[in-house]
Design a protein around this motif. Sequence first.
Motif, PDB file in Angstrom:
ATOM      1  N   GLU A 214       1.806  -7.736   1.040  1.00  0.00           N
ATOM      2  CA  GLU A 214       1.661  -6.720   2.082  1.00  0.00           C
ATOM      3  C   GLU A 214       1.323  -7.397   3.396  1.00  0.00           C
ATOM      4  O   GLU A 214       0.543  -8.354   3.421  1.00  0.00           O
ATOM      5  CB  GLU A 214       0.561  -5.723   1.712  1.00  0.00           C
TER       6      GLU A 214
ATOM      7  N   ARG B 150       1.689   2.668 -15.972  1.00  0.00           N
ATOM      8  CA  ARG B 150       0.247   2.423 -16.078  1.00  0.00           C
ATOM      9  C   ARG B 150      -0.191   1.329 -15.117  1.00  0.00           C
ATOM     10  O   ARG B 150      -1.168   1.478 -14.400  1.00  0.00           O
ATOM     11  CB  ARG B 150      -0.114   2.020 -17.509  1.00  0.00           C
TER      12      ARG B 150
ATOM     13  N   THR C 183      -0.445  -9.210  -4.269  1.00  0.00           N
ATOM     14  CA  THR C 183      -0.908  -8.648  -5.545  1.00  0.00           C
ATOM     15  C   THR C 183       0.025  -9.071  -6.657  1.00  0.00           C
ATOM     16  O   THR C 183       1.228  -8.847  -6.585  1.00  0.00           O
ATOM     17  CB  THR C 183      -0.938  -7.108  -5.459  1.00  0.00           C
TER      18      THR C 183
ATOM     19  N   ARG D 119       2.714   7.297  -4.006  1.00  0.00           N
ATOM     20  CA  ARG D 119       1.574   7.280  -3.090  1.00  0.00           C
ATOM     21  C   ARG D 119       1.547   8.576  -2.284  1.00  0.00           C
ATOM     22  O   ARG D 119       0.517   9.176  -2.053  1.00  0.00           O
ATOM     23  CB  ARG D 119       1.729   6.077  -2.152  1.00  0.00           C
TER      24      ARG D 119
ATOM     25  N   PRO E 220      -5.420  -4.249  -3.479  1.00  0.00           N
ATOM     26  CA  PRO E 220      -5.867  -4.653  -2.137  1.00  0.00           C
ATOM     27  C   PRO E 220      -6.316  -3.480  -1.253  1.00  0.00           C
ATOM     28  O   PRO E 220      -7.189  -3.655  -0.406  1.00  0.00           O
ATOM     29  CB  PRO E 220      -4.657  -5.346  -1.534  1.00  0.00           C
TER      30      PRO E 220
ATOM     31  N   ILE F 175      -6.401 -11.265   0.802  1.00  0.00           N
ATOM     32  CA  ILE F 175      -6.769 -10.664  -0.486  1.00  0.00           C
ATOM     33  C   ILE F 175      -5.700 -11.030  -1.512  1.00  0.00           C
ATOM     34  O   ILE F 175      -4.508 -10.817  -1.279  1.00  0.00           O
ATOM     35  CB  ILE F 175      -6.872  -9.126  -0.362  1.00  0.00           C
ATOM     36  N   LEU F 176      -6.134 -11.585  -2.606  1.00  0.00           N
ATOM     37  CA  LEU F 176      -5.222 -11.834  -3.724  1.00  0.00           C
ATOM     38  C   LEU F 176      -5.686 -10.946  -4.877  1.00  0.00           C
ATOM     39  O   LEU F 176      -6.815 -11.085  -5.346  1.00  0.00           O
ATOM     40  CB  LEU F 176      -5.252 -13.300  -4.158  1.00  0.00           C
ATOM     41  N   ALA F 177      -4.848 -10.015  -5.270  1.00  0.00           N
ATOM     42  CA  ALA F 177      -5.236  -9.101  -6.348  1.00  0.00           C
ATOM     43  C   ALA F 177      -4.436  -9.427  -7.596  1.00  0.00           C
ATOM     44  O   ALA F 177      -3.247  -9.751  -7.518  1.00  0.00           O
ATOM     45  CB  ALA F 177      -4.994  -7.661  -5.896  1.00  0.00           C
ATOM     46  N   TYR F 178      -5.084  -9.326  -8.711  1.00  0.00           N
ATOM     47  CA  TYR F 178      -4.426  -9.575 -10.006  1.00  0.00           C
ATOM     48  C   TYR F 178      -4.681  -8.361 -10.874  1.00  0.00           C
ATOM     49  O   TYR F 178      -5.810  -8.149 -11.323  1.00  0.00           O
ATOM     50  CB  TYR F 178      -4.982 -10.835 -10.664  1.00  0.00           C
ATOM     51  N   LEU F 179      -3.644  -7.537 -11.038  1.00  0.00           N
ATOM     52  CA  LEU F 179      -3.835  -6.284 -11.759  1.00  0.00           C
ATOM     53  C   LEU F 179      -3.611  -6.460 -13.257  1.00  0.00           C
ATOM     54  O   LEU F 179      -2.748  -7.231 -13.670  1.00  0.00           O
ATOM     55  CB  LEU F 179      -2.896  -5.212 -11.202  1.00  0.00           C
ATOM     56  N   LYS F 180      -4.392  -5.706 -14.003  1.00  0.00           N
ATOM     57  CA  LYS F 180      -4.227  -5.615 -15.467  1.00  0.00           C
ATOM     58  C   LYS F 180      -4.072  -6.974 -16.154  1.00  0.00           C
ATOM     59  O   LYS F 180      -3.016  -7.291 -16.712  1.00  0.00           O
ATOM     60  CB  LYS F 180      -3.021  -4.735 -15.811  1.00  0.00           C
TER      61      LYS F 180
ATOM     62  N   LYS G 213       3.791  -1.593   8.725  1.00  0.00           N
ATOM     63  CA  LYS G 213       3.163  -2.042   7.482  1.00  0.00           C
ATOM     64  C   LYS G 213       4.310  -2.327   6.514  1.00  0.00           C
ATOM     65  O   LYS G 213       5.086  -1.440   6.193  1.00  0.00           O
ATOM     66  CB  LYS G 213       2.274  -0.928   6.941  1.00  0.00           C
TER      67      LYS G 213
ATOM     68  N   ASN H 186      -0.712   3.021 -11.723  1.00  0.00           N
ATOM     69  CA  ASN H 186      -2.060   3.393 -12.129  1.00  0.00           C
ATOM     70  C   ASN H 186      -2.126   4.783 -12.774  1.00  0.00           C
ATOM     71  O   ASN H 186      -3.112   5.496 -12.634  1.00  0.00           O
ATOM     72  CB  ASN H 186      -2.980   3.337 -10.905  1.00  0.00           C
TER      73      ASN H 186
END
Lengths: 231, 696
Positions: B639, B153, B630, B122, A64, A100-105, B602, B157
Motif C-alpha cells: 500500500e 477468511r 502485507t 471494504r 496495516p 508497516i509489515l503485516a503478516y496475516l494468519k 491511495k 477477514n
Amino acid sequence: MKDFISVSPLKVLEKSSRKSLGPGNLGVLIARAGVGKTACLIHIAFDRIFRQEKLVHISLEEGPEKVTSYYNVMYYDLVKALNIADESEIRLLIDRNRMILAYLKQSFETERLRISLKNLAENLEFRPDTLIVDGLDFERAERTLFEGFKDIAKEFDAEVWFSALSHRHITEVNERGIPHPCQQFDDLFSIIIELKPGTSGVFLNLLKDHDNPAIVDNGVRLDPNTFLALS
Amino acid sequence: MVNDINKLRNIGISAHIDSGKTTLTERILFYTKRIFAIHEVKGKDGVGATMDSMELERERGITIASAATHCEWKGYRINIIDTPGHVDFTIEVERALRVMDGAILILCAVGGVQSQSITVDRQMNRYKVPRIAFINKCDRSGADPYKVVEQLRRKLNHNAVLMQIPIGLEDKFSGVVDLVSMKALYFEGVNGEEVRTGEIPAEILEQAQAQREELLDAASMFSDDLMEAILEDRVSDDLICQAVREGTLSRKLTPVFIGSAYKNVGVQLVLDAVNQYLPAPDEVENMSLDLGQDEKEVSLKTDPEMPVVALAFKLEVTPYGQLTYLRIYQGSIGKGDNLIITRTRRKLKVGRLVRMHAGQMEDLTRAYAGDIVALFGVDCNSGDTFTDGRLHYSMSSMFVPEPVISLAINPKDHKAQNNMSRALNRFVKEDPTFRSHVDQESGETIVSGMGELHLDVYVERMRREFSAEVETGNPQVAYREAITRRISFDYIHKKQTGGSGQYGRVAGFMEPSDEGVYEFVSQVKGGVIPTEFLPAVDKGFQSCLTKGQALGFPVLGMRVTVNDGQSHSVDSSERAFRQAAIGAFRQAYMKAKPVILEPIMKVSVESPSEYQGSVLSSINQRRGLITSSTEDGTFTIVEAEVPLAEMFGYATVLRSLTQGKAEFTMEFSRYAKVPESIAKELKSSAEKRSKGEKKS
C-alpha cells in the motif's frame, strides 16, 4: 520533539548500563492483557522516529489499517498531551520513517522478513534502525524463532523490540528473576522490561540490563492514559 | 402480490469483474419466471444478459451501471440491485450499497478473492451490509471452492462457513450437498430448473459430515438453543438456519454457497438463502439527517403510516423520459401524491410509479416503506431525498470524492455537439463524481472524473447512447493552489470619474484553512462595511478562487477574515465591494506564498510475494510513499500513496514487471504540495502555454 523524548517510556533505559538497547540486540516488554503493551511499543516507535531514525513495525495479528489507526490515536493523544501546535512536519516524519509489515494468519517466517527488509533496503533505501514486533505469541514461539530474529538484528544492524503477554495466574520466575513467558529465552534478550499497573499509574521496571547483574531501583511511572513518563 | 415486509428483500449482487454476477442474475430472473429464456454475457445469440441494459455493457461483457430489478421466490419479493465490480465506478457501487439491505458476494472458484473483491468488500463493511457468499464457476478447470473459503477468511477477514460442499469439481461438477439437510441436490432439466434430492454419495459422506460439524460449531456461536441441541443430540434444520441467520445479520458470519450459474447448478439454493438469511428492510437501521435540527441524525422506521422519506439512488434515461430509481425508507408513495425534493424544496406530483425489471416495467398505484420503485418524469439528481413535506430530512450524504483527472473533449461536428451536451447533462445528473465544464480560455469542454477508465466509459457512452462522436485530449491532473501564510490586505476600489461612482474599501487578512475549504469570516464592527454589502465581498473573494494567480489552478483551503472597511453613502454598491474584494485578493494572494497541490492517490498493489521488490521499486520510481506491505499466504499487498500524475500507464508497467500476475487499485486520498522541481516544470509549461496563446 525534545518534549516527547523527555517523557518517553524509554526513559527507563536512562539508568541502564548502556542507556539503550543497541543494534543487534533484542528487547521485550512483558505485561498482562490490557495493561498497555502495544501503547508502550508505539511510544518506543515514536521515540525512535522522532530521533530521525527509521522504523519497521511488524504486525503479526492486525492488518496495516488497524496498526496505522492505533498509531494515529496514540499520536493525537500525544499532540494533545504535549500541546504541539504545528504538527504537520512531525506527521510527515512519521509517514516517511515508519514502514508497516503485516503478516496475516500465520504467514510469518523470519526468512520472509529478511527478504522484505532486503527489498526495502535495495529498492527504497529504507534501512531500519529499529524493528517493533507486535502480536508474537511467546507461549507458542520456539527458541529458533528468536534466534532468527537475533540473526536479523545483527545482519541489518537494528534493535528489535517485542511485547510478551504474561498471565496473572502464572507467577513463577526463573533463577534470574525473569517471569513467564520469557524465562525460556531470557539469554537471547538484552533488555527485559516489565509493565505493571499500580495505584498511581503504570510502572515500567527493568528486569534485565544487558550483562549488568546489578540492576538498581529503576522504575519509571507512566501516566495510565497517555503512557508518557511522569516526573 | 405479497406485501408483508418480512417477506421483502433488497439485495445487491456484488463482486469482482468477470466472476459471473450478470450470469447469476440472469439465472435468478429465469428461475423466478421474470424472463423465459437465458442469454449469456457475450452470448452467441447476440441478445446479451437481461440485467446488462446498456449496449456498451453487452459488448464488453461487463456491468457498468447498476440497474434494479424485481422478482419473487417462494412467496418472498426480492429487489435485486446489480452493481459494477470495477473500482473506477466506485460511486455506482457505493450508491447501490446505500440502498441494499443485504448482498450476495460472488467469488470465482478459480480466481478466488482478488484485490477488487477486497475493495468491494471494504465498501460493504462501510455500509454495514450483511452478506452471503456464492462461489461460482465450480465447473471450470482449476476450481477450488475450499481455497476460496480460506481466502474469504484470510483476505477479507470473514467468518466464512460452507453451507454446501460440491459433488465433483471442474468438468465433473454435478451438484451440491446441503450441509443443513444432509442431502445431495442435483439440478436437472434443460436449464437446471428441476431440483432432485438424493442421498449423499458414499465417497464424500465423511467429508460432508466433517464440514457439517464445522458448520454447527460456527453457527452455535450465535444460538444458545443450537448449542444445547448439539450437546443433547437433537439438532434440527430450523435451529441451524436460525443461528446462521443471527450470525449473518450481525455480520459476524458469512454463509458460503457454491455452484455454477453458467451450468445452472446451485442458483435456486442461493435464492432460498436470500430469503432465509438476509434481512428484511425493517431489520436494518437506516439513518437520516434532520435539517430542521442542525442535521441531527434520526432513525427511520419502516412504517408505511409515517411521513415519507425516500432516496433517489439512480437515474436512467429511457425512450419515455427520465426514470428515477427510489428507495422508500419510511411512509408510502402513491400515484398522484405530492413529494418535495429536500435539496431544492421543489414540489412534484407523482405521475407514473413503476416497478422495474431491467428494461421492462410494471405500473403500481402505491408502494410502501422498504420497497424499491421508479418514478417517471421527475427532474432531480441522483442522491436527492424525497419527503412529503412533513419532514425536512435528508438521507445522510453519500461519500462523494472530488474528481482527480480531466480530459478535453471536442465534438467532431455540429450534430455531435448537441448530442454531447445532452449526454453530459445526463451523466452529470447520474454520477456526482463526473463533472463537466467549458474552459473559458480555450473554449473546450472539459470532463472530470475518478480515473482514466471512468472517463473512457463516459466517452464511449456518448458515442453509443447519444451518437456523439468526440475527440479527446490527453488526461490532465487536477492541480490546485493553496496559500501557506497569513497576509493582511487593505484595498480601496475607487472609480469616481464620470457617471455613477464606485467606492468600497475592504481590509482584513487571508490565511490557510485547516479544513481545506473556503471560509469567509466577517469581524466588521460599527457598520464600516454595511451588512448588505458583505455577501458581495464574500462573492468577490470566491470568484478569485477558481483561478489562483500562481499558475491559474483553483485555490483550496483559504480563510478570509474581513475586519475593517469603508463605504460611501452614494458611490458604494454591491459591485464596488465585489471589485474591492477582488482587488484585495490580488493584492495579498502572491504574498501569502501559494504552493501547487497535486492529487495523491491511495494505491494498493497485490502481487505474488516474489514480486515484492519489483513492486516497491516501481512505486518508489513514481514518487510514491510506501506505507505498508502485507504478506497474506503467497501474496503481498503493497500500500502506498502516489501522485496521480505518476500513475498514467502504470497498469502496463505492472503487467510487464509481474508477468501479468499483479493487480492494483487506486482511490483519491488527499491533496499534497508538489515538489519544487515539479512546480518549476508546471510553471514553465504554463508560461509556454500563455506565450503560445498570446502569439495566436
